[in-house]
Design a protein around this motif. Sequence first.
Motif, PDB file in Angstrom:
ATOM      1  N   ARG A 144       4.543   0.161  -0.065  1.00 39.73           N
ATOM      2  CA  ARG A 144       5.704   0.112  -0.939  1.00 39.73           C
ATOM      3  C   ARG A 144       5.326   0.662  -2.312  1.00 39.73           C
ATOM      4  O   ARG A 144       4.154   0.670  -2.670  1.00 39.73           O
ATOM      5  CB  ARG A 144       6.210  -1.315  -1.044  1.00 39.73           C
ATOM      6  CG  ARG A 144       6.786  -1.779   0.295  1.00 39.73           C
ATOM      7  CD  ARG A 144       7.282  -3.204   0.255  1.00 39.73           C
ATOM      8  NE  ARG A 144       7.793  -3.606   1.542  1.00 39.73           N
ATOM      9  CZ  ARG A 144       7.048  -3.959   2.584  1.00 39.73           C
ATOM     10  NH1 ARG A 144       5.743  -3.942   2.487  1.00 39.73           N
ATOM     11  NH2 ARG A 144       7.596  -4.325   3.718  1.00 39.73           N
ATOM     12  N   ASP A 145       6.319   1.117  -3.047  1.00 38.03           N
ATOM     13  CA  ASP A 145       6.044   1.630  -4.385  1.00 38.03           C
ATOM     14  C   ASP A 145       5.457   0.518  -5.250  1.00 38.03           C
ATOM     15  O   ASP A 145       5.936  -0.614  -5.237  1.00 38.03           O
ATOM     16  CB  ASP A 145       7.328   2.142  -5.031  1.00 38.03           C
ATOM     17  CG  ASP A 145       7.781   3.451  -4.419  1.00 38.03           C
ATOM     18  OD1 ASP A 145       6.961   4.117  -3.763  1.00 38.03           O
ATOM     19  OD2 ASP A 145       8.957   3.800  -4.593  1.00 38.03           O
ATOM     20  N   MET A 146       4.403   0.856  -5.959  1.00 40.14           N
ATOM     21  CA  MET A 146       3.763  -0.108  -6.845  1.00 40.14           C
ATOM     22  C   MET A 146       3.179   0.638  -8.031  1.00 40.14           C
ATOM     23  O   MET A 146       2.894   1.829  -7.942  1.00 40.14           O
ATOM     24  CB  MET A 146       2.678  -0.885  -6.110  1.00 40.14           C
ATOM     25  CG  MET A 146       1.467  -0.054  -5.751  1.00 40.14           C
ATOM     26  SD  MET A 146       0.276  -0.914  -4.749  1.00 40.14           S
ATOM     27  CE  MET A 146       0.793  -0.407  -3.131  1.00 40.14           C
ATOM     28  N   GLU A 147       3.007  -0.072  -9.097  1.00 39.16           N
ATOM     29  CA  GLU A 147       2.390   0.507 -10.281  1.00 39.16           C
ATOM     30  C   GLU A 147       1.007  -0.092 -10.432  1.00 39.16           C
ATOM     31  O   GLU A 147       0.831  -1.301 -10.361  1.00 39.16           O
ATOM     32  CB  GLU A 147       3.236   0.203 -11.522  1.00 39.16           C
ATOM     33  CG  GLU A 147       2.740   0.888 -12.759  1.00 39.16           C
ATOM     34  CD  GLU A 147       3.639   0.614 -13.948  1.00 39.16           C
ATOM     35  OE1 GLU A 147       3.098   0.565 -15.067  1.00 39.16           O
ATOM     36  OE2 GLU A 147       4.845   0.428 -13.759  1.00 39.16           O
ATOM     37  N   VAL A 148       0.013   0.766 -10.615  1.00 39.82           N
ATOM     38  CA  VAL A 148      -1.372   0.334 -10.782  1.00 39.82           C
ATOM     39  C   VAL A 148      -1.774   0.673 -12.205  1.00 39.82           C
ATOM     40  O   VAL A 148      -1.579   1.791 -12.661  1.00 39.82           O
ATOM     41  CB  VAL A 148      -2.298   1.042  -9.774  1.00 39.82           C
ATOM     42  CG1 VAL A 148      -3.734   0.620  -9.975  1.00 39.82           C
ATOM     43  CG2 VAL A 148      -1.839   0.770  -8.356  1.00 39.82           C
ATOM     44  N   SER A 149      -2.347  -0.306 -12.898  1.00 41.68           N
ATOM     45  CA  SER A 149      -2.670  -0.085 -14.307  1.00 41.68           C
ATOM     46  C   SER A 149      -3.881   0.829 -14.473  1.00 41.68           C
ATOM     47  O   SER A 149      -3.738   2.013 -14.666  1.00 41.68           O
ATOM     48  CB  SER A 149      -2.880  -1.419 -15.014  1.00 41.68           C
ATOM     49  OG  SER A 149      -3.896  -2.157 -14.359  1.00 41.68           O
ATOM     50  N   ASN A 150      -5.085   0.305 -14.390  1.00 39.10           N
ATOM     51  CA  ASN A 150      -6.267   1.103 -14.729  1.00 39.10           C
ATOM     52  C   ASN A 150      -7.069   1.531 -13.505  1.00 39.10           C
ATOM     53  O   ASN A 150      -7.243   2.703 -13.251  1.00 39.10           O
ATOM     54  CB  ASN A 150      -7.196   0.323 -15.669  1.00 39.10           C
ATOM     55  CG  ASN A 150      -6.551   0.059 -17.009  1.00 39.10           C
ATOM     56  OD1 ASN A 150      -5.576   0.689 -17.348  1.00 39.10           O
ATOM     57  ND2 ASN A 150      -7.104  -0.877 -17.752  1.00 39.10           N
ATOM     58  N   ASP A 151      -7.575   0.561 -12.792  1.00 42.01           N
ATOM     59  CA  ASP A 151      -8.579   0.823 -11.771  1.00 42.01           C
ATOM     60  C   ASP A 151      -7.944   1.062 -10.398  1.00 42.01           C
ATOM     61  O   ASP A 151      -7.761   0.149  -9.600  1.00 42.01           O
ATOM     62  CB  ASP A 151      -9.548  -0.359 -11.713  1.00 42.01           C
ATOM     63  CG  ASP A 151     -10.834   0.006 -10.998  1.00 42.01           C
ATOM     64  OD1 ASP A 151     -10.969   1.166 -10.582  1.00 42.01           O
ATOM     65  OD2 ASP A 151     -11.679  -0.883 -10.863  1.00 42.01           O
ATOM     66  N   VAL A 152      -7.617   2.319 -10.122  1.00 47.62           N
ATOM     67  CA  VAL A 152      -6.973   2.687  -8.860  1.00 47.62           C
ATOM     68  C   VAL A 152      -7.917   2.454  -7.686  1.00 47.62           C
ATOM     69  O   VAL A 152      -7.504   1.948  -6.638  1.00 47.62           O
ATOM     70  CB  VAL A 152      -6.504   4.163  -8.906  1.00 47.62           C
ATOM     71  CG1 VAL A 152      -5.934   4.589  -7.576  1.00 47.62           C
ATOM     72  CG2 VAL A 152      -5.491   4.363 -10.009  1.00 47.62           C
ATOM     73  N   LEU A 153      -9.181   2.799  -7.836  1.00 44.29           N
ATOM     74  CA  LEU A 153     -10.147   2.657  -6.756  1.00 44.29           C
ATOM     75  C   LEU A 153     -10.291   1.208  -6.300  1.00 44.29           C
ATOM     76  O   LEU A 153     -10.248   0.915  -5.101  1.00 44.29           O
ATOM     77  CB  LEU A 153     -11.504   3.219  -7.175  1.00 44.29           C
ATOM     78  CG  LEU A 153     -12.574   3.254  -6.086  1.00 44.29           C
ATOM     79  CD1 LEU A 153     -12.108   4.067  -4.896  1.00 44.29           C
ATOM     80  CD2 LEU A 153     -13.863   3.822  -6.642  1.00 44.29           C
ATOM     81  N   SER A 154     -10.430   0.275  -7.225  1.00 46.27           N
ATOM     82  CA  SER A 154     -10.569  -1.136  -6.828  1.00 46.27           C
ATOM     83  C   SER A 154      -9.268  -1.657  -6.222  1.00 46.27           C
ATOM     84  O   SER A 154      -9.285  -2.493  -5.320  1.00 46.27           O
ATOM     85  CB  SER A 154     -11.011  -1.999  -8.013  1.00 46.27           C
ATOM     86  OG  SER A 154      -9.994  -2.077  -8.981  1.00 46.27           O
ATOM     87  N   THR A 155      -8.131  -1.152  -6.685  1.00 48.54           N
ATOM     88  CA  THR A 155      -6.845  -1.555  -6.099  1.00 48.54           C
ATOM     89  C   THR A 155      -6.758  -1.077  -4.663  1.00 48.54           C
ATOM     90  O   THR A 155      -6.339  -1.829  -3.767  1.00 48.54           O
ATOM     91  CB  THR A 155      -5.676  -0.968  -6.922  1.00 48.54           C
ATOM     92  OG1 THR A 155      -5.782  -1.430  -8.263  1.00 48.54           O
ATOM     93  CG2 THR A 155      -4.344  -1.388  -6.339  1.00 48.54           C
ATOM     94  N   LEU A 156      -7.153   0.153  -4.409  1.00 50.49           N
ATOM     95  CA  LEU A 156      -7.150   0.667  -3.033  1.00 50.49           C
ATOM     96  C   LEU A 156      -8.104  -0.126  -2.149  1.00 50.49           C
ATOM     97  O   LEU A 156      -7.778  -0.436  -0.998  1.00 50.49           O
ATOM     98  CB  LEU A 156      -7.535   2.146  -3.024  1.00 50.49           C
ATOM     99  CG  LEU A 156      -6.477   3.113  -3.544  1.00 50.49           C
ATOM    100  CD1 LEU A 156      -7.038   4.520  -3.650  1.00 50.49           C
ATOM    101  CD2 LEU A 156      -5.240   3.082  -2.660  1.00 50.49           C
ATOM    102  N   LYS A 157      -9.281  -0.471  -2.671  1.00 47.05           N
ATOM    103  CA  LYS A 157     -10.227  -1.291  -1.902  1.00 47.05           C
ATOM    104  C   LYS A 157      -9.603  -2.627  -1.529  1.00 47.05           C
ATOM    105  O   LYS A 157      -9.716  -3.086  -0.393  1.00 47.05           O
ATOM    106  CB  LYS A 157     -11.508  -1.533  -2.707  1.00 47.05           C
ATOM    107  CG  LYS A 157     -12.480  -0.407  -2.666  1.00 47.05           C
ATOM    108  CD  LYS A 157     -13.749  -0.805  -3.422  1.00 47.05           C
ATOM    109  CE  LYS A 157     -14.745   0.310  -3.458  1.00 47.05           C
ATOM    110  NZ  LYS A 157     -15.938  -0.030  -4.241  1.00 47.05           N
ATOM    111  N   ARG A 158      -8.934  -3.268  -2.489  1.00 47.06           N
ATOM    112  CA  ARG A 158      -8.280  -4.559  -2.221  1.00 47.06           C
ATOM    113  C   ARG A 158      -7.199  -4.417  -1.152  1.00 47.06           C
ATOM    114  O   ARG A 158      -7.093  -5.243  -0.246  1.00 47.06           O
ATOM    115  CB  ARG A 158      -7.673  -5.122  -3.504  1.00 47.06           C
ATOM    116  CG  ARG A 158      -8.693  -5.650  -4.490  1.00 47.06           C
ATOM    117  CD  ARG A 158      -8.068  -6.170  -5.780  1.00 47.06           C
ATOM    118  NE  ARG A 158      -6.993  -7.104  -5.548  1.00 47.06           N
ATOM    119  CZ  ARG A 158      -5.870  -7.157  -6.266  1.00 47.06           C
ATOM    120  NH1 ARG A 158      -5.681  -6.321  -7.276  1.00 47.06           N
ATOM    121  NH2 ARG A 158      -4.945  -8.037  -6.001  1.00 47.06           N
TER     122      ARG A 158
END
Length: 168
Positions: A144-158
């Motif tokens: 789903r559409d989401m907004e990621v603040s700073n750390d895209v890589l750690s968000t993708l890992k999560r």
Amino acid sequence: MTYNCEECGASFSKVSQLKQHQRTENHWTKHPCDICEKWFTRKDNLDQHKKKHFAANSVHCDECGLVFSRQYTLNRHKERVHQVGGQKRRASNAMGNEEDNDTKPVKMLRKDDDLRQFYSIRKLKEQRISKFGTTSTSYHVTFRDMEVSNDVLSTLKRLFTAIIADLT
């Protein structure tokens, strides 16, 4: 010259009589797939089917991930299931998202959020692979559409860690 049915041993003087017998009695020569045990009455259909088991020789639906051994079968699937080709599709914006008048605002992903609200998993198919004594399962994951603040890589890992946990 006589033509014999391999199933029941009946003999015929013409090939057409043998073929008619095979059709009415369902005595077709069976060509089994040694990978998934599906069988075919025509060798060329078996050869086309076997291509599906090898990724280099198959065509994949870019919408849902299903695998087809023939391009025209994929095209027919896209027309029937995804309305690609024959019918008009809804307009998409530059990000590939369908445009609606009532679009929902993008939600900011926070560290304490339940990640399941940002994706959905759909099981496409399950196939038994008896040769290896295992099962192959295909899934379709939609984000789903989401907004990621700073750390895209750690968000993708999560996100991917949560998806793998759901699948296993």
